[in-house]
Design a protein around this motif. Sequence first.
Motif, mmCIF file in Angstrom:
data_model
loop_
_atom_site.group_PDB
_atom_site.id
_atom_site.type_symbol
_atom_site.label_atom_id
_atom_site.label_comp_id
_atom_site.label_asym_id
_atom_site.label_seq_id
_atom_site.Cartn_x
_atom_site.Cartn_y
_atom_site.Cartn_z
ATOM 1 N N LEU A 1 2.386 -36.886 -55.627
ATOM 2 C CA LEU A 1 1.429 -37.033 -54.533
ATOM 3 C C LEU A 1 0.303 -37.985 -54.924
ATOM 4 C CD1 LEU A 1 0.297 -36.242 -51.770
ATOM 5 C CD2 LEU A 1 -0.691 -34.211 -52.810
ATOM 6 N N LEU A 2 -0.117 -37.900 -56.189
ATOM 7 C CA LEU A 2 -1.172 -38.797 -56.656
ATOM 8 C C LEU A 2 -0.729 -40.254 -56.490
ATOM 9 C CD1 LEU A 2 -3.933 -39.135 -58.061
ATOM 10 C CD2 LEU A 2 -2.726 -39.097 -60.246
ATOM 11 N N GLY A 3 0.503 -40.515 -56.861
ATOM 12 C CA GLY A 3 1.038 -41.865 -56.680
ATOM 13 C C GLY A 3 1.008 -42.274 -55.219
ATOM 14 N N ASP A 4 1.447 -41.376 -54.349
ATOM 15 C CA ASP A 4 1.450 -41.683 -52.910
ATOM 16 C C ASP A 4 0.051 -42.000 -52.409
ATOM 17 O OD1 ASP A 4 4.117 -41.204 -52.935
ATOM 18 O OD2 ASP A 4 4.039 -39.236 -51.959
ATOM 19 N N ILE A 5 -0.912 -41.213 -52.879
ATOM 20 C CA ILE A 5 -2.285 -41.412 -52.416
ATOM 21 C C ILE A 5 -2.838 -42.744 -52.919
ATOM 22 C CG2 ILE A 5 -4.658 -40.561 -52.634
ATOM 23 C CD1 ILE A 5 -3.505 -37.714 -52.753
ATOM 24 N N LEU A 6 -2.700 -42.961 -54.238
ATOM 25 C CA LEU A 6 -3.338 -44.141 -54.815
ATOM 26 C C LEU A 6 -2.659 -45.430 -54.385
ATOM 27 C CD1 LEU A 6 -4.140 -42.930 -58.447
ATOM 28 C CD2 LEU A 6 -5.592 -42.865 -56.412
ATOM 29 N N LEU A 7 -1.375 -45.373 -54.121
ATOM 30 C CA LEU A 7 -0.667 -46.588 -53.737
ATOM 31 C C LEU A 7 -0.836 -46.926 -52.260
ATOM 32 C CD1 LEU A 7 2.495 -45.988 -55.885
ATOM 33 C CD2 LEU A 7 1.096 -48.044 -55.987
ATOM 34 N N ASP A 8 -1.448 -46.027 -51.537
ATOM 35 C CA ASP A 8 -1.667 -46.320 -50.126
ATOM 36 C C ASP A 8 -2.840 -47.300 -49.995
ATOM 37 O OD1 ASP A 8 -1.058 -44.485 -47.288
ATOM 38 O OD2 ASP A 8 -2.576 -46.062 -47.312
ATOM 39 N N ARG A 9 -2.588 -48.366 -49.250
ATOM 40 C CA ARG A 9 -3.588 -49.422 -49.203
ATOM 41 C C ARG A 9 -4.928 -48.922 -48.661
ATOM 42 N NH1 ARG A 9 -0.997 -53.961 -46.260
ATOM 43 N NH2 ARG A 9 0.750 -53.446 -47.631
ATOM 44 N N SER A 10 -4.875 -47.956 -47.761
ATOM 45 C CA SER A 10 -6.137 -47.497 -47.189
ATOM 46 C C SER A 10 -7.013 -46.782 -48.216
ATOM 47 C CB SER A 10 -5.864 -46.581 -45.992
ATOM 48 O OG SER A 10 -5.063 -45.499 -46.403
ATOM 49 N N ASN A 11 -6.411 -46.398 -49.344
ATOM 50 C CA ASN A 11 -7.186 -45.717 -50.381
ATOM 51 C C ASN A 11 -7.522 -46.634 -51.550
ATOM 52 O OD1 ASN A 11 -7.072 -43.260 -48.979
ATOM 53 N ND2 ASN A 11 -5.079 -42.777 -49.867
ATOM 54 N N SER A 12 -7.543 -47.922 -51.324
ATOM 55 C CA SER A 12 -7.673 -48.844 -52.459
ATOM 56 C C SER A 12 -8.990 -48.669 -53.214
ATOM 57 C CB SER A 12 -7.506 -50.287 -51.984
ATOM 58 O OG SER A 12 -8.470 -50.552 -50.996
ATOM 59 N N VAL A 13 -10.058 -48.326 -52.486
ATOM 60 C CA VAL A 13 -11.338 -48.141 -53.178
ATOM 61 C C VAL A 13 -11.251 -46.970 -54.147
ATOM 62 C CG1 VAL A 13 -13.783 -47.636 -52.856
ATOM 63 C CG2 VAL A 13 -12.581 -49.080 -51.200
ATOM 64 N N VAL A 14 -10.666 -45.890 -53.638
ATOM 65 C CA VAL A 14 -10.486 -44.702 -54.471
ATOM 66 C C VAL A 14 -9.595 -45.014 -55.665
ATOM 67 C CG1 VAL A 14 -9.491 -42.393 -54.501
ATOM 68 C CG2 VAL A 14 -10.858 -43.115 -52.555
ATOM 69 N N MET A 15 -8.570 -45.780 -55.401
ATOM 70 C CA MET A 15 -7.635 -46.127 -56.474
ATOM 71 C C MET A 15 -8.354 -46.885 -57.582
ATOM 72 S SD MET A 15 -5.618 -48.756 -57.750
ATOM 73 C CE MET A 15 -5.051 -49.956 -56.547
ATOM 74 N N THR A 16 -9.134 -47.894 -57.189
ATOM 75 C CA THR A 16 -9.843 -48.692 -58.186
ATOM 76 C C THR A 16 -10.728 -47.801 -59.052
ATOM 77 O OG1 THR A 16 -9.925 -50.348 -56.456
ATOM 78 C CG2 THR A 16 -11.181 -50.810 -58.458
ATOM 79 N N ARG A 17 -11.349 -46.854 -58.390
ATOM 80 C CA ARG A 17 -12.226 -45.957 -59.123
ATOM 81 C C ARG A 17 -11.417 -45.061 -60.070
ATOM 82 N NH1 ARG A 17 -16.612 -42.181 -56.006
ATOM 83 N NH2 ARG A 17 -17.440 -41.097 -57.839
ATOM 84 N N TYR A 18 -10.305 -44.592 -59.563
ATOM 85 C CA TYR A 18 -9.503 -43.672 -60.369
ATOM 86 C C TYR A 18 -9.000 -44.347 -61.641
ATOM 87 C CZ TYR A 18 -6.311 -39.835 -61.475
ATOM 88 O OH TYR A 18 -5.690 -38.792 -62.097
ATOM 89 N N VAL A 19 -8.525 -45.587 -61.500
ATOM 90 C CA VAL A 19 -7.904 -46.229 -62.667
ATOM 91 C C VAL A 19 -8.938 -46.825 -63.616
ATOM 92 C CG1 VAL A 19 -5.779 -46.719 -61.418
ATOM 93 C CG2 VAL A 19 -7.569 -48.459 -61.506
ATOM 94 N N SER A 20 -10.207 -46.578 -63.348
ATOM 95 C CA SER A 20 -11.219 -47.063 -64.280
ATOM 96 C C SER A 20 -11.714 -45.955 -65.205
ATOM 97 C CB SER A 20 -12.414 -47.639 -63.506
ATOM 98 O OG SER A 20 -11.957 -48.644 -62.641
ATOM 99 N N SER A 21 -11.124 -44.784 -65.077
ATOM 100 C CA SER A 21 -11.607 -43.659 -65.878
ATOM 101 C C SER A 21 -10.680 -43.383 -67.048
ATOM 102 C CB SER A 21 -11.725 -42.414 -64.998
ATOM 103 O OG SER A 21 -11.470 -41.252 -65.757
ATOM 104 N N ARG A 22 -11.244 -43.309 -68.239
ATOM 105 C CA ARG A 22 -10.407 -43.073 -69.422
ATOM 106 C C ARG A 22 -9.830 -41.661 -69.425
ATOM 107 N NH1 ARG A 22 -13.323 -43.752 -74.815
ATOM 108 N NH2 ARG A 22 -11.736 -42.266 -75.489
ATOM 109 N N ASP A 23 -10.570 -40.723 -68.845
ATOM 110 C CA ASP A 23 -10.029 -39.354 -68.772
ATOM 111 C C ASP A 23 -8.752 -39.333 -67.949
ATOM 112 O OD1 ASP A 23 -11.847 -38.152 -70.346
ATOM 113 O OD2 ASP A 23 -13.151 -37.476 -68.710
ATOM 114 N N ASN A 24 -8.813 -40.040 -66.825
ATOM 115 C CA ASN A 24 -7.617 -40.095 -65.986
ATOM 116 C C ASN A 24 -6.458 -40.743 -66.742
ATOM 117 O OD1 ASN A 24 -9.197 -39.004 -64.023
ATOM 118 N ND2 ASN A 24 -9.480 -40.922 -62.883
ATOM 119 N N LEU A 25 -6.769 -41.804 -67.462
ATOM 120 C CA LEU A 25 -5.720 -42.499 -68.212
ATOM 121 C C LEU A 25 -5.095 -41.567 -69.256
ATOM 122 C CD1 LEU A 25 -4.132 -45.013 -68.943
ATOM 123 C CD2 LEU A 25 -6.002 -45.691 -70.464
ATOM 124 N N ARG A 26 -5.948 -40.822 -69.916
ATOM 125 C CA ARG A 26 -5.439 -39.890 -70.936
ATOM 126 C C ARG A 26 -4.445 -38.895 -70.318
ATOM 127 N NH1 ARG A 26 -6.708 -35.040 -71.876
ATOM 128 N NH2 ARG A 26 -8.544 -35.070 -70.532
#
Lengths: 543, 340
Positions: B234-259
Amino acid sequence: MAQHEGEASPRVQYPLNSEAYRILDEIGVGVSAIVYKAECLPMNSALVAIKSIDLDQSRADLDSVLREVKTMSLLSHPNILRAHCSFAVDHRLWVVMPFMSAGSLQSIIGSSFPDGLPEPCIAIVLKETLNALSYLHDQGHLHRDIKAGNILVDSTGTVKLADFGVSALIYESNTSSGTSGSSSSSSLMLTEVTGTPYWMAPEVIHSHTGYSLKADIWSFGITALELAHGRPPLSHLPPSKSLVMKITKRFRFSDYEQSRSEQSPKFSKSFKDMVASCLDQDPSKRPSADKLLKHPFFKNCKNSEFLVNKVLSGLASVEQRFKESKIRRSLSIKNTDDDGDEEENEESSMGEIIKQRRISGWNFKEDVLELDPVFPSETETLSPPRRQVRFAAEPIIRDPSNESSSDNPGSSSQSVEGVQELHDEHTNEHAGSLAVAVPEGTQLSAQIGVSLAHLDRDGVVRMLRGLTRSLYDQRRAVGLMLTILTGQEEVSREDQLLQENERLKMELEQEKKKTSEMEMEMEFLSLQISRGSTSAASRQSGE
Amino acid sequence: MKGLFKSKPRTPVEVVRQTRDLLIYANRSSDTRESKREEKMSELSKLIRELKSILYGNSEAEPQAEACCQLTQEFFKENTLRLLITCLPKLNLETRKDATQVVANLQRQQVHSRLIASDYLEANIDLMDVLISGYDNTDMALHYGAMLRECIRHQTVARYVLESAHMKKFFDYIQLPNFDIAADAAATFKELLTRHKSTVAEFLSKNYDWFFAEYNSKLLESTNYITRRQAVKLLGDILLDRSNSVVMTRYVSSRDNLRILMNLLRESSKSIQIEAFHVFKLFAANQNKPPDIVSILVANKSKLLRLFADFKTEKEDEQFEADKAQVVREIAALEPRDRP
């Protein structure tokens, strides 16, 4: 109030953790599921059956599994095996069900009635099954897998139809994933076919019930034959044809050379008539489950006690029969040489697996109560087709000239069948040239659907999918006409590649299966050796 | 059924009215004589089934647009839906299922090209509270859940649920031990977060902090395999949706998320690995990677490249291979930052 309520409301809550159960024995295996006999410790060690489905191994669309489990838990009928509960155990799903101590009809027949059940017993079993089917159909559900292996009996003679929807579903999507492009397209296809009517537009529900409910009736008819003869119908086949050989092996007709027509037992007129009505080529002419229940064959039906006395007494335990069938299976694998297409039993129930529903063309001989496959093209028997195949293959338009020559169908009938099986991707040398790659189409329309997300996406996708299919239909029809007119097959480049691709895939599959068979055989042999002596191989089960 | 139709042909409006009367009766205290009550309840079951067959048609007849329209109008003219929802626990299983299908169908019925169900729900939005609390009740969960999913087809309703305090409860409902109920809650959760794009984007931006904190700790790091697998998908579906691009950019900038995503990449489950990859690739493909993301990727460069070397989907997937190649290029090109 409705008679089901009594059963449904005071539902005993079974524990939802694996520690509360103690597994006693294995009683069935499938591709991604194992069925155990177990006891529920906090409930006075009450016996249960636990089906353990490997969710990771079955690369199934998880959503479909979830949906199927939900649907199942809302069914409530005395003749339907309802799960007590289900819960996750790591990457497996445990479905806890009542333990049906006598096992499946297929297993009962296999061990005690190799030539079929007596007719009064058949009537009881079929009537109870019909009750279940009538309930399911009334709810707009299809069973999709009616067969003796899915009809279970407990010690009191109660007959229950087991809904193995989950495993069937996993199985189908597992095989279909081999050719479809991306996961999104394969899930779309599944949704389309297995979706619950709740969310569908009324007209979709209608076309759904229109012909696919009748597919269950067909399988029901085949099941009747299975109970009557002790095996599903497949005799009188010319054993020379390799194609046929494959089918017979699948059906485990070790005696296919013998002519069984003389010794075939006498059945009543009403039984034959009932079966014949189910096996009408035209789905619309098959009776509904409700109507079948009113058939004279089910009048004066005996009760379950009769079943207990006639059938269940002296029967070996389910686990014992399972072990024996395992041994028989490894023996039979030893006997089949080039039999690459045989699947391991994907159905949990009790061992060998029968796929009578895969065959679409039959010629029913009412007088001897036997059914011969008219022309099952390899498509349907070699590789398990995805669900659409059955729906598409259902209304077989048969060239009248083929009707008579059922044993040796001409190539034209083959082409005609090929056209019917539009949605089958697992094609082969014969029908391959007429194959159509549905997944690409689906993917395309799925993509369009995505870009149009703000519209009524479902509707648009459905419509486009319909269009795609109709385009393919037409293209194939034109190709077929050209073939007939020119006498040459019009094979497009794409089709050739597809064909080649399919062929290679199939070869790979066969190699894989051979390897696994060899392994099994080795295991069996080493088991034999370790046993040392000759006697009673079956009784010395595991440690 | 047939006999019923023939003996008293009721109009759709009459059927709704009679249903309503009996629902009112059923909702009242049950000190009427038991036999009489039973009779009335059975009549109610028949009526609800009749509503269903008007809306869906039956084996003999297709549904009639005019009849559906009349039924819908009458149904929402008064408080029938509320009565039906509150009365549902008193009905038997088959009637509950019929009622659920009736409610589902009504959400899509248009009267004078208006979805009047939406108007009704807007005015009675507290009904959503009843439906959602159904997940706390084993017997009602699947029925209320199915109704709820139909109701959130209306954007205003979905917005209400997203912004309500209920949203937090879903993180627990998804992990209920009863698999069928957990699965139903997960389906509703997914619907809430994917159906109405603009509403979802707005919700995620406004509630970013708590939502993803919960999402990471309760779902992606759950001990439950199915929860993890559904959540990462579901996370993939959400982040890959173009309408959520701002959220996506924010999400992929966090090292915790990356971990967390890198841990999921290492799972033994192939399905989870693949889904995790579809999120991980966003971290790698980000052209403005923050320094701490770069340093994590650099530190794990060889491990990641080794992982991707024999990372395959079960079946051939060109898109996947292309994505993988790009990720590998991105990671291979990373150099440790020069110390300032």
